[in-house]
Motif scaffolding. Structure first.
Motif, PDB file in Angstrom:
ATOM      1  N   SER A 146      -4.976   1.117  -2.269  1.00 19.42           N
ATOM      2  CA  SER A 146      -5.537   0.834  -0.950  1.00 19.42           C
ATOM      3  C   SER A 146      -5.560  -0.674  -0.697  1.00 19.42           C
ATOM      4  CB  SER A 146      -6.959   1.394  -0.857  1.00 19.42           C
ATOM      5  OG  SER A 146      -7.822   0.636  -1.688  1.00 19.42           O
ATOM      6  N   HIS A 147      -5.744  -1.029   0.567  1.00 18.37           N
ATOM      7  CA  HIS A 147      -5.913  -2.447   0.916  1.00 18.37           C
ATOM      8  C   HIS A 147      -7.071  -3.044   0.113  1.00 18.37           C
ATOM      9  CE1 HIS A 147      -3.706  -1.062   4.497  1.00 18.37           C
ATOM     10  NE2 HIS A 147      -3.380  -2.323   4.706  1.00 18.37           N
ATOM     11  N   THR A 203      -8.326  -2.072  -2.743  1.00 18.49           N
ATOM     12  CA  THR A 203      -7.998  -2.207  -4.170  1.00 18.49           C
ATOM     13  C   THR A 203      -7.134  -3.437  -4.404  1.00 18.49           C
ATOM     14  OG1 THR A 203      -8.190   0.170  -4.546  1.00 18.49           O
ATOM     15  CG2 THR A 203      -6.890  -1.086  -6.156  1.00 18.49           C
ATOM     16  N   LEU A 204      -6.164  -3.661  -3.544  1.00 17.23           N
ATOM     17  CA  LEU A 204      -5.313  -4.846  -3.690  1.00 17.23           C
ATOM     18  C   LEU A 204      -6.138  -6.123  -3.583  1.00 17.23           C
ATOM     19  CD1 LEU A 204      -2.225  -3.662  -1.653  1.00 17.23           C
ATOM     20  CD2 LEU A 204      -2.282  -4.164  -4.101  1.00 17.23           C
ATOM     21  N   VAL A 209       0.849  -1.197   0.000  1.00 22.19           N
ATOM     22  CA  VAL A 209       0.000   0.000   0.000  1.00 22.19           C
ATOM     23  C   VAL A 209       0.883   1.243   0.000  1.00 22.19           C
ATOM     24  CG1 VAL A 209      -1.548   1.366   1.467  1.00 22.19           C
ATOM     25  CG2 VAL A 209      -2.048  -1.040   1.031  1.00 22.19           C
ATOM     26  N   GLU A 210       1.881   1.254   0.866  1.00 25.79           N
ATOM     27  CA  GLU A 210       2.783   2.411   0.978  1.00 25.79           C
ATOM     28  C   GLU A 210       3.574   2.633  -0.311  1.00 25.79           C
ATOM     29  OE1 GLU A 210       6.755   3.493   3.521  1.00 25.79           O
ATOM     30  OE2 GLU A 210       5.093   2.571   4.620  1.00 25.79           O
TER      31      GLU A 210
END
Length: 139
Positions: free
Chosen positions: A27-28, A30-31, A21-22
């Motif tokens: 975003s979590h 989206t992943l 994410v970083e």
């Protein structure tokens, strides 16, 4: 093997979902969506079922971001990912998809440039109106 996929080799460094994410700005959610939608292959998991992303996963995600940012639809991204998962036999199809997408991108770039020129002309027009003596501004 976990979840149908082998874990990365022990020597290969992996990233947590928070690290991905970083690094990607995704975003979590989206992943997780990308995984469910078949855009990324099932990610390796720890024995505690936590996702662990390999360097190849991160590189693929960065490419998906580029496709998305250049306007490729999710459906086309899914088609590309599906072709990719089938290996080298689909290289010609993937190349054709990328060439077609690139041509469409060029068309959009040309249109954006034309629109920028038109906007520049309108900006110049209003700046000239403001520079006229006795002008209260554009109407």
């Amino acid at each position: 093997m976990t979840g149908g996929q082998p874990l990365p080799r022990a020597a290969e460094p992996t990233l947590t979902i928070a690290q991905v994410v970083e690094r990607t700005g995704l975003s979590h959610d989206t992943l997780r969506y990308y995984e469910k939608a078949g855009l990324i292959e099932r990610v390796g998991r720890t024995t505690g079922n936590q996702r662990r992303y390999a360097a190849a996963d991160l590189a693929w995600l960065q490419f998906l971001i580029r496709l998305r940012e250049t306007g490729m639809s999710i459906a086309d991204m899914q088609r590309f990912a599906e072709l990719r998962s089938r290996g080298d036999a689909t290289v010609a199809d993937r190349l054709a998809m990328l060439r077609e997408h690139r041509a469409g991108l060029e068309d959009r770039i040309r249109a954006l440039r034309r629109n920028a020129v038109a906007l520049d002309g309108k900006i110049d027009h209003y700046e000239r109106l403001l520079d006229q003596p006795g002008s209260d501004g554009p109407t």
